[in-house]
Structure formats: C-alpha cells, structure tokens
Design an enzyme around this catalytic site. Structure first.
Site, PDB file in Angstrom:
ATOM      1  N   ASP A 221       3.668   0.869   7.283  1.00  0.00           N
ATOM      2  CA  ASP A 221       3.703   0.192   8.576  1.00  0.00           C
ATOM      3  C   ASP A 221       5.097   0.029   9.165  1.00  0.00           C
ATOM      4  O   ASP A 221       5.232  -0.363  10.324  1.00  0.00           O
ATOM      5  CB  ASP A 221       3.063  -1.197   8.463  1.00  0.00           C
TER       6      ASP A 221
ATOM      7  N   SER B 114      -4.998   3.064   5.501  1.00  0.00           N
ATOM      8  CA  SER B 114      -5.233   4.468   5.134  1.00  0.00           C
ATOM      9  C   SER B 114      -4.029   5.330   5.499  1.00  0.00           C
ATOM     10  O   SER B 114      -3.617   6.202   4.729  1.00  0.00           O
ATOM     11  CB  SER B 114      -6.500   4.992   5.824  1.00  0.00           C
TER      12      SER B 114
ATOM     13  N   CYS C 291      -7.061  -6.082   4.635  1.00  0.00           N
ATOM     14  CA  CYS C 291      -8.200  -5.788   5.502  1.00  0.00           C
ATOM     15  C   CYS C 291      -9.495  -6.379   4.953  1.00  0.00           C
ATOM     16  O   CYS C 291     -10.501  -6.458   5.667  1.00  0.00           O
ATOM     17  CB  CYS C 291      -8.340  -4.278   5.697  1.00  0.00           C
TER      18      CYS C 291
ATOM     19  N   HIS D  46       0.813  -1.226   0.000  1.00  0.00           N
ATOM     20  CA  HIS D  46       0.000   0.000   0.000  1.00  0.00           C
ATOM     21  C   HIS D  46       0.845   1.274   0.000  1.00  0.00           C
ATOM     22  O   HIS D  46       0.718   2.120  -0.880  1.00  0.00           O
ATOM     23  CB  HIS D  46      -0.955  -0.004   1.193  1.00  0.00           C
TER      24      HIS D  46
ATOM     25  N   VAL E 148      15.362  -8.061  -0.569  1.00  0.00           N
ATOM     26  CA  VAL E 148      16.590  -7.296  -0.329  1.00  0.00           C
ATOM     27  C   VAL E 148      17.336  -7.944   0.826  1.00  0.00           C
ATOM     28  O   VAL E 148      16.773  -8.179   1.896  1.00  0.00           O
ATOM     29  CB  VAL E 148      16.266  -5.822  -0.028  1.00  0.00           C
TER      30      VAL E 148
ATOM     31  N   SER F 138       4.913  -4.488   7.671  1.00  0.00           N
ATOM     32  CA  SER F 138       4.969  -5.181   8.954  1.00  0.00           C
ATOM     33  C   SER F 138       4.891  -6.675   8.721  1.00  0.00           C
ATOM     34  O   SER F 138       4.612  -7.137   7.607  1.00  0.00           O
ATOM     35  CB  SER F 138       3.820  -4.724   9.858  1.00  0.00           C
TER      36      SER F 138
ATOM     37  N   ASP G  59      10.593  -6.018  -4.379  1.00  0.00           N
ATOM     38  CA  ASP G  59       9.609  -6.559  -3.448  1.00  0.00           C
ATOM     39  C   ASP G  59       9.787  -8.070  -3.375  1.00  0.00           C
ATOM     40  O   ASP G  59      10.014  -8.720  -4.399  1.00  0.00           O
ATOM     41  CB  ASP G  59       8.182  -6.229  -3.878  1.00  0.00           C
ATOM     42  N   GLN G  60       9.705  -8.622  -2.177  1.00  0.00           N
ATOM     43  CA  GLN G  60       9.938 -10.057  -2.010  1.00  0.00           C
ATOM     44  C   GLN G  60       8.701 -10.893  -2.321  1.00  0.00           C
ATOM     45  O   GLN G  60       8.779 -12.115  -2.474  1.00  0.00           O
ATOM     46  CB  GLN G  60      10.414 -10.359  -0.600  1.00  0.00           C
TER      47      GLN G  60
END
Length: 358
Positions: free
Chosen positions: A292, A311, A44, A11, A81, A113, A34-35
């Site tokens: 996050d 958000s 959500c 996000h 990474v 997170s 990105d992994q």
C-alpha cells in the site's frame, strides 16, 4: 551475498520476505523492522470478527515473527524506523527503547498505509501512539488487530447502543453491517450521496444503499462531518446538516500511503505513494517498495495508479522479493478486482466504473 533490510512486515512485507527466504535465502541476509507487535493481520476480515460471523481472530493471521525467523530472517518487532540515510545506506530504528543502526545493500519499503484523519473537530490521534489511538474515548480508527480488539471489547459495554460509521467505502459498509448484527443502532455517514462510489456504477451502489436501509441502517449520505463532541467520551457527531447522538464513532474514510521515510528522496505519485516500475523498483537504486505504500500498474488505465488491496499487496511483495533477492520478474499489472457481500447481496467489480472511464 546481499544484505536486505525490509521495513514493514504485514501483507506485502510478509510475502516479500517469504519469497526471498524460500528462493534466495542462502544468497541473502534478511533483516526486518516492524513497529507493530504482530504481523499478517487480515484487516479486511475485521468486520466479520466484530459482527461475530467468525469465531475469533485466529483465522485472520497467517504468519508470525517465529515463522519468519525459522526461515532465516532476523526480525525486530515493536521497532519503528526513525530515519534512513540513503547515502550511507543505513537504517536507524528504535529497538528496545534504544537507537539501533543497521546497514543495508538493498532496502525494501513495505510500510503500508495509515488511516486518513479528516479535519474534524475533536478527532485526533494520541501523541506518540503507533496504534492509531484517539484522545477521545470511543472514537475509533480501524487498521490494526489492536483496533479491532479494542472495538470488540468496548461493544461489551451495554451503554454503547448507537454507533456512527464515517465513510461508506468497503470498510465502512462492512462495519455498518457488523455493528447492526451486534444489535447496535447504526448511522452511516458519507460526504458522497451514495455508498461504494469508487467501485460501482450508480445503479449498483444505489442497490447496496437500499439493501442497507432495508436492514435497518440509517443512511446520512451527502453530509460532511464537522465535529465529534463529548466531554471525555463520544456523545454526538455533528455534520453540516444534522447532529446525531451516538455512543461510538468509527472513522473509516480511507487510507493514505505511509511514505514519510522516503520524503524528499524517492519520487512519489500524486497521492504520496512511492512511484515504482513493474519490478517494484523506486527512483533510487537498490530501493524497492511494495504494498500500500507503492503504486501499481493498472491494466484498465494502461498506466500507473494507486489501488490499495491486500491481494495487490501480496502480489507486489512476491514480485519485489524476487527482484531484490536476485531474480528477474515483472508484474502483470492489476485490474482492481474486488468483491463484497452485505446481508446476502453479493457484488463484484473489476476495472473502471463508467464514470471513471469517461
């Protein structure tokens, strides 16, 4: 022109990347690692998918690698990474099984997170997995699209009749409803003696607890999970007060910032999140953090805080994207506004609970 490397593309990362490409694309080279194998999954909404309140997962995505590349980014998916050299300004990632080194002038962390794994006997991640897989069959973590798809697939097994959800925060409460809607017996366990404790005052959280109990969910509040047992798959869950025979356990006890790549280099908040200012700048020049993995400015406290909401992640990504891209934007701060609907009981909150305010 600046070369900007973004680590993470969910996000906050997606919002950040799109902001830079839409407003400063010609002035910057954007490289993304990105992994995961997909981006922009609205976690959500996973309870709605599991509980069949929506038709499928298609509506839970709003971007993809192809869109970001069409806007001008260079995107490496399934490319974790491994390390960052802050002095040399290089990122080392695993791309197609080989180490790949990428230089940067500016670096943006959008690493998000990861699920908290409590000290529960029998609960552990598979070594080397980037998808939060468990070593015990039918012990599930919930974070990624793959986790939700795996749960849905497993629920097709008629032998899975009773599900334990550990954690009665937002995700746990929503998942408990979702499993019950699927016809499963559900026990909701939490160490606290109510649900949604961090979001609502006691009279409202008790109202939600009664709502869930009235709809057939067994509540096991005030209990600490000690073990998940089973030979090769889940057979029971043991707390400090009871043991429950179950066929699936879902751990939803919260998330912690994914900040290992900045360890020892970037200043952090008390929970390990990167400390950022209102421009999403970290303590290291030309390094930003969004989403996050970073703090927010909490207007209710008039101070820095950690509030992990999609958000907030999107807003911080936009702010960070403008500032890294060449603009000058400050965050207005957040209030932690949120909402939930369980069995038709709609609740919203913003700011601090009375207990937190005291």
């Amino acid at each position: 022109m600046s070369k900007i490397v973004v680590v993470g593309a969910n996000h906050a990362g997606t919002a950040c990347i799109k902001t830079m490409l839409s407003n400063y694309g010609e002035a910057n080279e954007i490289v993304v690692f990105d992994q995961n194998s997909n981006i922009s999954f609205l976690g959500c909404g996973m309870a709605l998918w599991i509980g069949e309140q929506i038709a499928g997962a298609d509506g839970l995505f709003y971007s993809n690698k192809e869109e970001l590349e069409s806007m001008g980014a260079r995107v490496y998916m399934e490319s974790p990474v491994l390390s960052i050299d802050y002095d040399a300004k290089t990122v080392t990632a695993l791309v197609d099984g080989k180490e790949h080194v990428e230089s940067y002038e500016k670096l943006i962390f959008a690493t998000g997170s990861q699920p908290i794994l409590p000290p529960i006997k029998g609960a552990e991640f598979k070594p080397g997995s980037y998808e939060f897989e468990s070593t015990l069959e039918n012990l599930q973590f919930v974070k990624l699209y793959q986790n939700s798809a795996d749960v849905i697939n497993r629920l097709e097994n008629k032998d899975i009749k009773r599900v334990a959800v550990v954690g009665a925060g937002y995700i746990g409460v929503e998942l408990a409803e979702a499993f019950q809607r699927k016809g499963k017996e559900v026990v909701l366990i939490d160490v606290v003696d109510t649900c949604l404790a961090g979001y609502y005052d006691r009279d409202l959280s008790d109202m939600m607890a009664k709502n869930m109990e009235d709809n057939g969910i067994q509540l096991a509040f005030g209990e600490t999970v000690k073990a998940v047992e089973g030979e090769t798959k889940v057979e029971r869950i043991v707390t400090d007060k009871n043991a429950y025979d179950v066929d699936m356990v879902v751990l939803a006890v919260g998330f912690r910032p994914n900040t290992a790549l900045g360890a020892g280099k970037l200043e952090t908040f008390r929970n390990g999140a990167y400390l950022v200012n209102k421009k999403q700048e970290t303590s290291v020049k030309d390094v930003y953090a969004v989403g996050d993995c970073a703090t927010v400015y909490d207007n209710a406290l008039d101070d820095v805080n950690y509030i992990a909401l999609a958000s907030n992640a999107v807003r911080s990504g936009i702010v960070g994207g403008h500032n890294a891209g060449g603009g000058d934007v400050e965050s207005n701060g957040v209030q932690g506004s949120n909402g939930i609907s369980i069995y038709g009981l709609n609740m919203v909150s913003t700011g601090l609970t009375e207990e937190k305010a005291k």
